[in-house]
Design a protein around this motif. Structure first.
Motif, mmCIF file in Angstrom:
data_model
loop_
_atom_site.group_PDB
_atom_site.id
_atom_site.type_symbol
_atom_site.label_atom_id
_atom_site.label_comp_id
_atom_site.label_asym_id
_atom_site.label_seq_id
_atom_site.Cartn_x
_atom_site.Cartn_y
_atom_site.Cartn_z
ATOM 1 N N PRO B 236 0.814 -1.214 0.000
ATOM 2 C CA PRO B 236 0.000 0.000 0.000
ATOM 3 C C PRO B 236 0.853 1.272 0.000
ATOM 4 N N GLY B 237 0.540 2.155 -0.927
ATOM 5 C CA GLY B 237 1.231 3.452 -0.966
ATOM 6 C C GLY B 237 2.597 3.436 -1.618
ATOM 7 N N ALA B 238 3.098 2.268 -1.976
ATOM 8 C CA ALA B 238 4.465 2.197 -2.521
ATOM 9 C C ALA B 238 4.505 2.715 -3.959
ATOM 10 N N ALA B 239 5.653 3.298 -4.302
ATOM 11 C CA ALA B 239 5.885 3.661 -5.705
ATOM 12 C C ALA B 239 6.155 2.374 -6.484
ATOM 13 N N THR B 240 5.788 2.382 -7.760
ATOM 14 C CA THR B 240 6.012 1.194 -8.591
ATOM 15 C C THR B 240 7.510 0.977 -8.757
ATOM 16 N N ARG B 241 7.951 -0.235 -8.463
ATOM 17 C CA ARG B 241 9.384 -0.549 -8.573
ATOM 18 C C ARG B 241 9.571 -1.879 -9.301
ATOM 19 N N LEU B 242 10.269 -1.841 -10.401
ATOM 20 C CA LEU B 242 10.600 -3.059 -11.143
ATOM 21 C C LEU B 242 12.106 -3.199 -11.091
ATOM 22 N N SER B 243 12.591 -4.281 -10.476
ATOM 23 C CA SER B 243 14.045 -4.424 -10.346
ATOM 24 C C SER B 243 14.454 -5.841 -10.727
ATOM 25 N N PHE B 244 15.637 -5.938 -11.334
ATOM 26 C CA PHE B 244 16.136 -7.254 -11.725
ATOM 27 C C PHE B 244 16.389 -8.111 -10.494
ATOM 28 N N ARG B 245 16.101 -9.370 -10.639
ATOM 29 C CA ARG B 245 16.455 -10.332 -9.587
ATOM 30 C C ARG B 245 17.414 -11.345 -10.218
ATOM 31 N N ASP B 246 18.457 -11.736 -9.489
ATOM 32 C CA ASP B 246 19.395 -12.692 -10.078
ATOM 33 C C ASP B 246 18.709 -14.045 -10.277
ATOM 34 N N LYS B 247 19.162 -14.750 -11.307
ATOM 35 C CA LYS B 247 18.440 -15.960 -11.711
ATOM 36 C C LYS B 247 18.560 -17.093 -10.704
ATOM 37 N N THR B 281 14.121 -11.927 -15.219
ATOM 38 C CA THR B 281 13.568 -12.142 -13.878
ATOM 39 C C THR B 281 13.548 -10.832 -13.098
ATOM 40 N N TYR B 282 12.418 -10.576 -12.491
ATOM 41 C CA TYR B 282 12.218 -9.288 -11.809
ATOM 42 C C TYR B 282 11.498 -9.458 -10.469
ATOM 43 N N ASP B 283 11.767 -8.520 -9.580
ATOM 44 C CA ASP B 283 10.874 -8.255 -8.445
ATOM 45 C C ASP B 283 10.044 -7.043 -8.836
ATOM 46 N N PHE B 284 8.797 -7.053 -8.405
ATOM 47 C CA PHE B 284 7.917 -5.958 -8.812
ATOM 48 C C PHE B 284 7.036 -5.557 -7.631
ATOM 49 N N VAL B 285 7.196 -4.317 -7.201
ATOM 50 C CA VAL B 285 6.371 -3.777 -6.126
ATOM 51 C C VAL B 285 5.414 -2.763 -6.727
ATOM 52 N N TYR B 286 4.164 -2.825 -6.318
ATOM 53 C CA TYR B 286 3.200 -1.867 -6.874
ATOM 54 C C TYR B 286 2.124 -1.544 -5.849
ATOM 55 N N SER B 287 1.478 -0.412 -6.088
ATOM 56 C CA SER B 287 0.270 -0.100 -5.312
ATOM 57 C C SER B 287 -0.816 0.430 -6.252
ATOM 58 N N ARG B 288 -0.414 1.183 -7.277
ATOM 59 C CA ARG B 288 -1.388 1.736 -8.224
ATOM 60 C C ARG B 288 -1.433 0.867 -9.475
ATOM 61 N N LEU B 289 -2.632 0.390 -9.795
ATOM 62 C CA LEU B 289 -2.755 -0.531 -10.921
ATOM 63 C C LEU B 289 -2.408 0.120 -12.256
ATOM 64 N N ASP B 290 -2.775 1.401 -12.426
ATOM 65 C CA ASP B 290 -2.463 2.023 -13.721
ATOM 66 C C ASP B 290 -0.945 2.124 -13.928
ATOM 67 N N ALA B 292 1.267 0.200 -12.540
ATOM 68 C CA ALA B 292 1.783 -1.169 -12.660
ATOM 69 C C ALA B 292 1.623 -1.676 -14.089
ATOM 70 N N VAL B 293 0.440 -1.466 -14.658
ATOM 71 C CA VAL B 293 0.180 -1.946 -16.021
ATOM 72 C C VAL B 293 1.074 -1.211 -17.018
ATOM 73 N N GLU B 294 1.244 0.093 -16.805
ATOM 74 C CA GLU B 294 2.092 0.855 -17.726
ATOM 75 C C GLU B 294 3.541 0.364 -17.664
ATOM 76 N N THR B 295 4.025 0.128 -16.450
ATOM 77 C CA THR B 295 5.416 -0.334 -16.288
ATOM 78 C C THR B 295 5.623 -1.688 -16.954
ATOM 79 N N LEU B 296 4.726 -2.620 -16.699
ATOM 80 C CA LEU B 296 4.903 -3.952 -17.279
ATOM 81 C C LEU B 296 4.671 -3.941 -18.794
ATOM 82 N N GLY B 297 3.913 -2.966 -19.266
ATOM 83 C CA GLY B 297 3.706 -2.846 -20.704
ATOM 84 C C GLY B 297 4.959 -2.430 -21.445
ATOM 85 N N ARG B 298 5.931 -1.882 -20.702
ATOM 86 C CA ARG B 298 7.157 -1.397 -21.348
ATOM 87 C C ARG B 298 8.289 -2.413 -21.366
#
Lengths: 102, 304
Positions: B236-247, B281-290, B292-298
């Motif tokens: 809740p409340g977190a900024a969208t974060r997409l970060s690489f995770r080691d395999k 491979t990624y870790d992905f933190v989200y709170s706002r769906l719009d 989140a969808v935009e980030t994963l769309g890229r």
């Protein structure tokens, strides 16, 4: 597979492919069929493993590699049992030691 | 023929008689029930799915029935049967449809060992699949619902079926299960989506199901090549974060989300390693769906 005794038999079992080692990205993974466990190996253990799996069943070089790995990590050579059946577990234990030191 | 093409009387008759053979991806399930809530759930949420009035081969034979005895009137209950065996404790009768959904999940997880199975939602874009692997409550179904309402194809909100022969991921395109706050969140994000009325007071709280997009159902037999392995987490409340995770750590985490890794042994190890080799491979933190969808769309797929 022929073997001269229980220790050799287990060692042959490990080295004949029962322990499967794979590189994935920069990681090395080992699947230990006897236990069904999967291990994520660190660099030192992976380097040793990659050499071990190319060796014939129990031989001096195999044991030497294990002892060398132990020494490199600061463990006493006697910490490594020459029983090759336990090699994978020992390497994983060494890997943990290495991680703690990092 | 689809479920939606059967009128209520014919569907009721099939469910009460020989059963309804419902096709979901690679599986056919013969469903029998005299409960109206089960019929309504099938009619609204599975309207686009192929079905037949029980006669052919079925992978699973299930029945949802009212409990007998005093439980017919006093705090009425429903029970779920597979091959004539009751496999869950009885639940309050108003939970009969969610019980069917959980039971279908149970059938797949318990029997489909010709696949390596992971507890993961799967969505696809241009033939490349994203596996959203997470434990219950992490927000993977919510994210899955949001993505499929914005053009991603639904393969599954629950189980990734990795074919060990081809390395492709299969899905079933079944309804997306939403819980508690995520029900309103998805309603607000996708107001055109059909979401069933919430079934309250289940062990998971309030549960509702989103009808899968018709295009996903039409293409449910079409597998996809894995391209991304994502570990999502709603915060809740977190900024969208997409970060690489080691395999390596991604592998170890993914196998904890497998239903049958131990059962398949070396095959599962090898095929999971193949999947990791071919995926980002990624870790992905989200709170706002719009967001989140935009980030994963890229995100770009790896080279084939």
């Amino acid at each position: 597979m022929d073997s001269d005794g229980p220790g050799d038999e287990r060692g042959a079992w490990v080295l004949s492919g029962a322990a499967v080692v794979r590189r994935v990205g920069s990681a090395t993974l080992a699947y230990h069929e006897k236990s069904g466990d999967t291990h994520l190996l660190g660099d030192a253990a992976a380097a040793v493993m990659s050499r071990l799996v190319r060796l014939d069943p129990p031989c001096d070089e195999y044991r030497g590699l294990l002892r060398g790995a132990a020494s490199a990590l600061g463990a006493a050579p006697d910490d490594i049992d020459a029983d090759v059946a336990e090699a994978l577990e020992q390497l994983c234990a060494l890997d943990l030691v290495l991680r703690e030191r990092r | 023929m689809t479920v939606g093409e059967l009128d209520a009387g014919r569907l009721r008759g099939a469910l009460a008689g020989e059963g309804l053979d419902l096709e979901t991806g690679p599986f056919v399930t013969r469903i029998r029930s005299t409960l109206d809530s089960v019929r309504r759930g099938l009619q609204t949420l599975y309207a686009d799915f192929p079905a037949a009035e029980g006669s052919g081969f079925a992978d699973f034979h299930v029945r949802v029935a009212a409990s007998g005895g005093v439980r017919r009137w006093f705090r009425p209950q429903a029970r779920f049967f597979v091959d004539g065996r009751s496999i869950f404790k009885p639940l309050a009768r108003h939970q009969a449809f969610p019980m069917l959904e959980w039971g279908l999940n149970w059938c797949v997880a318990g029997y489909a060992h010709h696949y390596v199975m992971f507890h993961a939602a799967v969505v696809a874009k241009r033939g490349r699949a994203a596996l959203l692997a997470a434990p219950p409550g992490a927000g993977k179904s919510t994210l899955c619902a949001a993505l499929v309402s914005r053009g991603w194809r639904l393969l599954s909100d629950e189980t990734a079926l990795l074919d060990p022969e081809t390395g492709l991921v299969h899905g079933m395109a079944r309804p997306v299960s939403l819980k508690n706050e995520s029900i309103d969140a998805v309603r607000a994000f996708a107001p055109d989506a059909f979401i069933s009325p919430p079934c309250r007071d289940t062990v998971k709280g309030a549960v509702a199901h989103m009808r899968p997009p018709a295009d996903s159902v039409a293409r449910m037999r079409e597998p996809a090549r894995p391209a991304w392995l994502i570990f999502p987490r709603f915060e809740p409340g977190a900024a969208t974060r997409l970060s690489f995770r080691d395999k390596g750590s991604a592998f170890m985490r993914l196998v904890t989300q497998s239903f049958n890794y131990a059962a398949l042994g070396r095959t599962a190890f090898e095929r999971t390693a193949d999947l990791l080799e071919r995926s980002r491979t990624y870790d992905f933190v989200y709170s706002r769906l719009d967001d989140a969808v935009e980030t994963l769309g890229r995100i770009e797929p790896p080279a084939r």
